[in-house]
Design an enzyme around this catalytic site. Structure first.
Site, PDB file in Angstrom:
ATOM      1  N   VAL A   1     -24.577  -6.158  27.169  1.00  0.00           N
ATOM      2  CA  VAL A   1     -24.563  -4.896  27.907  1.00  0.00           C
ATOM      3  C   VAL A   1     -25.179  -3.837  27.006  1.00  0.00           C
ATOM      4  CG1 VAL A   1     -23.156  -3.176  29.081  1.00  0.00           C
ATOM      5  CG2 VAL A   1     -22.453  -5.586  29.107  1.00  0.00           C
ATOM      6  N   CYS A   2     -26.152  -3.108  27.543  1.00  0.00           N
ATOM      7  CA  CYS A   2     -26.757  -1.993  26.815  1.00  0.00           C
ATOM      8  C   CYS A   2     -27.327  -2.475  25.483  1.00  0.00           C
ATOM      9  CB  CYS A   2     -25.717  -0.885  26.651  1.00  0.00           C
ATOM     10  SG  CYS A   2     -26.371   0.698  26.104  1.00  0.00           S
ATOM     11  N   SER A   3     -26.958  -1.817  24.389  1.00  0.00           N
ATOM     12  CA  SER A   3     -27.509  -2.165  23.078  1.00  0.00           C
ATOM     13  C   SER A   3     -26.918  -3.445  22.505  1.00  0.00           C
ATOM     14  CB  SER A   3     -27.297  -1.013  22.088  1.00  0.00           C
ATOM     15  OG  SER A   3     -25.923  -0.679  21.998  1.00  0.00           O
TER      16      SER A   3
END
Length: 312
Positions: A101-103
């Site tokens: 998720v995300c970074s």
């Protein structure tokens, strides 16, 4: 069993969003949720908000079939943690379904499991990701990407979109739809993350490619291929495409489409000009092509936006 990998200064929603999706979907399917939060050092793990999650250590992960890696401000430090990277590589070798998720994509990339694969991450991290992991086929405009059994998602709330897609795979589309309704969310979100990125303050674009985007906006009726844009920028096509993604967080073709969509939307909403004429003059050519682009970007066709504008 679902595993959620966290670390000091993780983003709380990166973990809590998928946890909620998997919990609700599992209950709707008639089973009991089985979710574990994991970390290199077991015990309370503090998120960037200050709220803590209690995590188990990696040794308690034998039954995990899906591992979701959170992102957050602490991702750069944990991407240098040998214990965490070894754990992720071990999960990959076992054939566990991996997701970020995300970074959190930086952790998967640093572990080497994204090499040669398609992936995405938050648009603000695009330049850093491209420079750090050139062997990964980054898709900067996607809400989430699946490449085999490895999934990745864009910024924060996109982890919920990813988890809903996983729930559809695990329990069927009906359960995923009911889960989305319970969460009061779209089952499948329209558009890519470029609609949220800083590039798309396109009325007055700035940065290295600002003049180019201004020029493109004035020539929307032209083809505006990557080759056309590269020539206008005085660069080779290959170097231009990569530099453009690094600068803006999206591809040249997506940027051109978004320029066309924005100009077309303004004309659709503010005039009685025929839809066919708007499509022709903004470079879509075919009204059906413009309709599909509007649905991707806004979740509605041009006619619906025009009706809503008139009603307003």
């Amino acid at each position: 069993m679902i595993g959620i990998l966290v670390f000091p200064d993780f983003q709380l929603l990166d973990a809590a969003g998928p946890i909620s999706v998997f919990e609700i979907a599992t209950r709707l399917s008639g089973a009991s949720p089985s979710i574990r939060v994991l970390a290199a050092n077991p015990g309370p793990v503090r998120s960037t908000s200050g709220v803590e999650m209690v995590a188990r250590g990696f040794k308690r992960s034998g039954a995990i079939s899906t591992l979701v890696v959170a992102g957050g401000e602490g991702v750069d430090a944990v991407a240098r943690c040998d214990r965490t990277l070894t754990f992720v590589r071990g999960m990959a070798k076992r054939g566990v379904r991996l997701a970020s998720v995300c970074s959190g994509a930086f952790i998967l990339a640093e572990a080497g499991v994204l090499d040669g694969r398609q992936a995405t991450t938050h648009w603000q991290r695009t330049r850093q990701f491209l420079a750090s992991y050139p062997r990964v086929k980054l898709e900067p405009d996607r809400i989430f990407v699946r490449d085999g059994n490895i999934w990745s998602s864009a910024g924060i709330s996109a982890g919920i979109d990813l988890a809903l897609a996983m729930a559809a795979e695990d329990f069927g589309d009906d359960v995923a739809q009911k889960t989305a309704r319970q969460l009061v969310l779209y089952h499948r979100r329209s558009g890519g993350q470029s609609q949220f990125s800083s590039l798309l303050e396109l009325k007055a674009p700035s940065g290295r490619f600002g003049p180019l985007l201004s020029w493109a906006r004035e020539h929307l009726d032209a083809p505006l291929t990557v080759e056309d844009l590269a020539e206008q920028a005085g660069m080779s096509s290959r170097h231009f495409a990569r530099a453009f993604i690094a600068e803006t967080g999206t591809t040249p073709s997506k940027a051109v489409e978004r320029l066309r969509i924005e100009v077309a939307r303004q004309r659709v909403q503010s005039s009685s000009e025929a839809i066919e004429r708007v499509a022709q003059s903004t470079g879509f050519r075919d009204p059906e092509r413009m309709r599909r682009a509007f649905i991707r970007a806004f979740g509605q066709p041009p006619q619906s936006l025009r009706r809503a504008a008139r009603a307003g």
